[in-house]
Enzyme design. Sequence first.
Site, PDB file in Angstrom:
ATOM      1  N   ASP A  65      -8.968   6.493   8.739  1.00 47.57           N
ATOM      2  CA  ASP A  65      -9.882   5.436   8.292  1.00 47.57           C
ATOM      3  C   ASP A  65     -10.010   4.358   9.361  1.00 47.57           C
ATOM      4  O   ASP A  65     -10.757   3.401   9.201  1.00 47.57           O
ATOM      5  CB  ASP A  65      -9.350   4.828   6.977  1.00 47.57           C
ATOM      6  CG  ASP A  65     -10.359   3.884   6.328  1.00 47.57           C
ATOM      7  OD1 ASP A  65     -11.563   4.236   6.298  1.00 47.57           O
ATOM      8  OD2 ASP A  65      -9.959   2.793   5.862  1.00 47.57           O
ATOM      9  N   PHE A 100     -10.447  -0.386   1.971  1.00 46.94           N
ATOM     10  CA  PHE A 100     -10.399  -1.582   1.103  1.00 46.94           C
ATOM     11  C   PHE A 100     -11.614  -1.669   0.180  1.00 46.94           C
ATOM     12  O   PHE A 100     -11.654  -2.530  -0.698  1.00 46.94           O
ATOM     13  CB  PHE A 100     -10.387  -2.847   1.982  1.00 46.94           C
ATOM     14  CG  PHE A 100     -11.721  -3.090   2.644  1.00 46.94           C
ATOM     15  CD1 PHE A 100     -12.080  -2.400   3.776  1.00 46.94           C
ATOM     16  CD2 PHE A 100     -12.636  -3.980   2.093  1.00 46.94           C
ATOM     17  CE1 PHE A 100     -13.320  -2.587   4.366  1.00 46.94           C
ATOM     18  CE2 PHE A 100     -13.889  -4.174   2.669  1.00 46.94           C
ATOM     19  CZ  PHE A 100     -14.228  -3.473   3.814  1.00 46.94           C
ATOM     20  N   GLU A 128     -12.171   1.020  17.366  1.00 48.68           N
ATOM     21  CA  GLU A 128     -13.180   0.992  16.307  1.00 48.68           C
ATOM     22  C   GLU A 128     -14.100  -0.221  16.352  1.00 48.68           C
ATOM     23  O   GLU A 128     -15.223  -0.169  15.850  1.00 48.68           O
ATOM     24  CB  GLU A 128     -12.508   1.062  14.925  1.00 48.68           C
ATOM     25  CG  GLU A 128     -11.737  -0.194  14.543  1.00 48.68           C
ATOM     26  CD  GLU A 128     -11.152  -0.110  13.138  1.00 48.68           C
ATOM     27  OE1 GLU A 128     -10.488   0.891  12.827  1.00 48.68           O
ATOM     28  OE2 GLU A 128     -11.354  -1.065  12.363  1.00 48.68           O
ATOM     29  N   ARG A 172      -3.787   0.942  11.037  1.00 48.83           N
ATOM     30  CA  ARG A 172      -4.571   0.431  12.151  1.00 48.83           C
ATOM     31  C   ARG A 172      -4.677   1.530  13.200  1.00 48.83           C
ATOM     32  O   ARG A 172      -3.725   2.292  13.406  1.00 48.83           O
ATOM     33  CB  ARG A 172      -3.914  -0.817  12.778  1.00 48.83           C
ATOM     34  CG  ARG A 172      -4.084  -2.093  11.963  1.00 48.83           C
ATOM     35  CD  ARG A 172      -5.525  -2.595  11.948  1.00 48.83           C
ATOM     36  NE  ARG A 172      -5.693  -3.810  11.162  1.00 48.83           N
ATOM     37  CZ  ARG A 172      -6.048  -3.845   9.877  1.00 48.83           C
ATOM     38  NH1 ARG A 172      -6.275  -2.728   9.218  1.00 48.83           N
ATOM     39  NH2 ARG A 172      -6.201  -4.992   9.248  1.00 48.83           N
ATOM     40  N   ILE A 193       0.844  -1.205   0.000  1.00 47.11           N
ATOM     41  CA  ILE A 193       0.000   0.000   0.000  1.00 47.11           C
ATOM     42  C   ILE A 193       0.880   1.256   0.000  1.00 47.11           C
ATOM     43  O   ILE A 193       0.633   2.200  -0.763  1.00 47.11           O
ATOM     44  CB  ILE A 193      -0.963  -0.011   1.207  1.00 47.11           C
ATOM     45  CG1 ILE A 193      -1.928  -1.194   1.091  1.00 47.11           C
ATOM     46  CG2 ILE A 193      -1.733   1.300   1.305  1.00 47.11           C
ATOM     47  CD1 ILE A 193      -2.757  -1.468   2.331  1.00 47.11           C
ATOM     48  N   THR A 219      -4.541   5.013   7.437  1.00 47.40           N
ATOM     49  CA  THR A 219      -5.409   3.955   6.910  1.00 47.40           C
ATOM     50  C   THR A 219      -4.854   2.599   7.341  1.00 47.40           C
ATOM     51  O   THR A 219      -5.256   1.567   6.793  1.00 47.40           O
ATOM     52  CB  THR A 219      -5.509   3.996   5.366  1.00 47.40           C
ATOM     53  OG1 THR A 219      -4.199   3.817   4.832  1.00 47.40           O
ATOM     54  CG2 THR A 219      -6.108   5.290   4.855  1.00 47.40           C
ATOM     55  N   HIS A 236     -13.271   2.613   8.263  1.00 48.07           N
ATOM     56  CA  HIS A 236     -12.468   1.487   7.751  1.00 48.07           C
ATOM     57  C   HIS A 236     -12.961   1.038   6.369  1.00 48.07           C
ATOM     58  O   HIS A 236     -13.287  -0.127   6.158  1.00 48.07           O
ATOM     59  CB  HIS A 236     -12.492   0.318   8.746  1.00 48.07           C
ATOM     60  CG  HIS A 236     -11.258  -0.537   8.656  1.00 48.07           C
ATOM     61  ND1 HIS A 236     -10.583  -0.990   9.756  1.00 48.07           N
ATOM     62  CD2 HIS A 236     -10.566  -1.012   7.597  1.00 48.07           C
ATOM     63  CE1 HIS A 236      -9.544  -1.721   9.377  1.00 48.07           C
ATOM     64  NE2 HIS A 236      -9.520  -1.741   8.056  1.00 48.07           N
ATOM     65  N   GLN A 237     -13.030   1.993   5.446  1.00 49.18           N
ATOM     66  CA  GLN A 237     -13.548   1.685   4.121  1.00 49.18           C
ATOM     67  C   GLN A 237     -12.462   1.723   3.041  1.00 49.18           C
ATOM     68  O   GLN A 237     -12.775   1.646   1.853  1.00 49.18           O
ATOM     69  CB  GLN A 237     -14.675   2.667   3.754  1.00 49.18           C
ATOM     70  CG  GLN A 237     -14.192   4.111   3.548  1.00 49.18           C
ATOM     71  CD  GLN A 237     -15.284   5.036   3.047  1.00 49.18           C
ATOM     72  OE1 GLN A 237     -16.110   5.485   3.831  1.00 49.18           O
ATOM     73  NE2 GLN A 237     -15.305   5.321   1.761  1.00 49.18           N
TER      74      GLN A 237
HETATM   75  P1  NAI Z   1       2.731  -5.021   3.496  1.00 51.08           P
HETATM   76  O1  NAI Z   1       3.093  -6.203   4.338  1.00 51.08           O
HETATM   77  O2  NAI Z   1       2.836  -5.132   2.018  1.00 51.08           O
HETATM   78  O3  NAI Z   1       3.637  -3.754   3.941  1.00 51.08           O
HETATM   79  C1  NAI Z   1       3.903  -3.416   5.263  1.00 51.08           C
HETATM   80  C2  NAI Z   1       5.285  -2.759   5.290  1.00 51.08           C
HETATM   81  O4  NAI Z   1       5.531  -2.323   6.624  1.00 51.08           O
HETATM   82  C3  NAI Z   1       6.421  -3.704   4.887  1.00 51.08           C
HETATM   83  O5  NAI Z   1       7.240  -3.087   3.908  1.00 51.08           O
HETATM   84  C4  NAI Z   1       7.174  -3.932   6.202  1.00 51.08           C
HETATM   85  O6  NAI Z   1       8.573  -4.099   5.996  1.00 51.08           O
HETATM   86  C5  NAI Z   1       6.887  -2.636   6.919  1.00 51.08           C
HETATM   87  N1  NAI Z   1       7.061  -2.725   8.373  1.00 51.08           N
HETATM   88  C6  NAI Z   1       6.903  -3.808   9.185  1.00 51.08           C
HETATM   89  N2  NAI Z   1       7.184  -3.459  10.457  1.00 51.08           N
HETATM   90  C7  NAI Z   1       7.514  -2.150  10.423  1.00 51.08           C
HETATM   91  C8  NAI Z   1       7.935  -1.235  11.424  1.00 51.08           C
HETATM   92  N3  NAI Z   1       8.053  -1.607  12.709  1.00 51.08           N
HETATM   93  N4  NAI Z   1       8.201   0.040  11.047  1.00 51.08           N
HETATM   94  C9  NAI Z   1       8.099   0.418   9.748  1.00 51.08           C
HETATM   95  N5  NAI Z   1       7.731  -0.424   8.756  1.00 51.08           N
HETATM   96  C10 NAI Z   1       7.457  -1.682   9.099  1.00 51.08           C
HETATM   97  O7  NAI Z   1       1.269  -4.595   3.949  1.00 51.08           O
HETATM   98  P2  NAI Z   1       0.210  -3.705   3.140  1.00 51.08           P
HETATM   99  O8  NAI Z   1      -0.628  -4.573   2.285  1.00 51.08           O
HETATM  100  O9  NAI Z   1       0.928  -2.552   2.537  1.00 51.08           O
HETATM  101  O10 NAI Z   1      -0.731  -3.212   4.338  1.00 51.08           O
HETATM  102  C11 NAI Z   1      -0.234  -2.356   5.357  1.00 51.08           C
HETATM  103  C12 NAI Z   1      -1.250  -2.260   6.471  1.00 51.08           C
HETATM  104  O11 NAI Z   1      -2.408  -1.581   5.991  1.00 51.08           O
HETATM  105  C13 NAI Z   1      -1.809  -3.627   6.957  1.00 51.08           C
HETATM  106  O12 NAI Z   1      -0.965  -4.198   7.961  1.00 51.08           O
HETATM  107  C14 NAI Z   1      -3.150  -3.262   7.510  1.00 51.08           C
HETATM  108  O13 NAI Z   1      -3.010  -2.985   8.889  1.00 51.08           O
HETATM  109  C15 NAI Z   1      -3.515  -1.978   6.777  1.00 51.08           C
HETATM  110  N6  NAI Z   1      -4.661  -2.170   5.870  1.00 51.08           N
HETATM  111  C16 NAI Z   1      -5.740  -1.319   5.971  1.00 51.08           C
HETATM  112  C17 NAI Z   1      -6.834  -1.444   5.129  1.00 51.08           C
HETATM  113  C18 NAI Z   1      -7.998  -0.503   5.186  1.00 51.08           C
HETATM  114  O14 NAI Z   1      -9.075  -0.822   4.621  1.00 51.08           O
HETATM  115  N7  NAI Z   1      -7.880   0.655   5.821  1.00 51.08           N
HETATM  116  C19 NAI Z   1      -6.891  -2.521   4.142  1.00 51.08           C
HETATM  117  C20 NAI Z   1      -5.677  -3.299   4.044  1.00 51.08           C
HETATM  118  C21 NAI Z   1      -4.631  -3.141   4.910  1.00 51.08           C
END
Ligand code: NAI
Length: 347
Positions: free
Chosen positions: A259, A299, A264, A235, A155, A233, A296-297
């Site tokens: 978001d 996605f 929540e 957590r 993301i 967006t 939380h929209q």
């Molecule tokens: P991803 O796994 O592709 O990327 C997460 C990145 O964070 C990775 O590059 C990782 O190395 C890095 N990371 C891990 N620990 C870290 C730390 N302590 N400090 C800095 N960076 C760190 O995950 P993606 O798909 O990009 O999703 C990210 C987050 O977005 C998810 O964990 C989820 O909580 C949230 N999310 C929210 C949604 C929504 O509808 N608002 C929908 C999907 C995900």
Amino acid sequence: MPKITFFDSKPYDREFFEACNQNYGFELKFFAHHLNSDTAGLALGSDAVCVFVNDRCDAAVIEALYGMGIRLIALRCAGYNNVDLRAAWERINVLRVPGYSPNAVAEHAVALLLTLNRKTHRAYFRTRDNNFSIAGLLGFDLKEKHAGIIGAGRIGLALIQILRGFGMRVMAYDANPRPELAAQMGFSYVELPELFAQSDVISLHCPLTPETRHLINAESLALMKPGVVIINTGRGQLIDTQALIGALKSRKIGGAGLDVYEEESEYFFEDFSDSFIPDDVLARLLSFNNVLLTSHQGFFTKEAMQSIATVTMQNIKDFFEGKDLQNEICYHCGNPDCPPKPGGRCF
Ligand code: NAI
């Protein structure tokens, strides 16, 4: 055919999963209740449970599911902070949908940023009330401003690409930096204090872990530029909400686009319009006109919902056919590239 019990399901979940199930033929049972230790019994007789972000898979729930013979938790989301992976280890497999549509969330983060900056949420209500004044709606050009992205994964990278298109200067902090990709996409990796000090816009895209909980707190807020816009967006618990409220009251923060919210699970995805919000912190947040809260929209696009349903169903099929599990979460870090190692640290 495996029986799958869905928790926290809404009519739109049913619509996308039932359509997708035409290709799988599983037996699906949908419940609106969140999964927790009171409701876990609803899964009796099922082979797997399918859960979402606010279902609680803590040790007690895992114990109950395991006792009913359930061996699979299929998350229909990317985040996994609501599952006690350690309790599930070697008892129940936990699969997720890692990258269903990074663009959906990145584009929502941009929607929050543009709205907050140009105050279109306020302009909308003014013009509907025949108020055509633009006083108080002053924004700033994004071009050449500094964006700080925390967590440059799927993301975060999709967002960086969009912000580079606006002509922003982008810096990122990530636990696993990829310098070649940064050079290719035109952003730089920095340490957190520099990101906090230099950014005009900060957007959070790292997972929620013990290390990242309350990453935005009174101390980090103090390091930030006055007027910074914070977008979350990721957590809710990445931000200490009380500290954010303090920074909004002192006008240190220019705006917050959220978001997600720490507490929540009580409110998001539900309709309280005939009631009131007993949560004073949430109510205070909603009282600021420079806070934009969505439920939380991020996605929630057609493409993402189709992809979530397909990947979840394929995860379930692979599990019951004994195939390699592409989307299993390492119990320690959640990194999909990390082979699960009981008892060992993985990074
Ligand atoms: P991803 O796994 O592709 O990327 C997460 C990145 O964070 C990775 O590059 C990782 O190395 C890095 N990371 C891990 N620990 C870290 C730390 N302590 N400090 C800095 N960076 C760190 O995950 P993606 O798909 O990009 O999703 C990210 C987050 O977005 C998810 O964990 C989820 O909580 C949230 N999310 C929210 C949604 C929504 O509808 N608002 C929908 C999907 C995900």
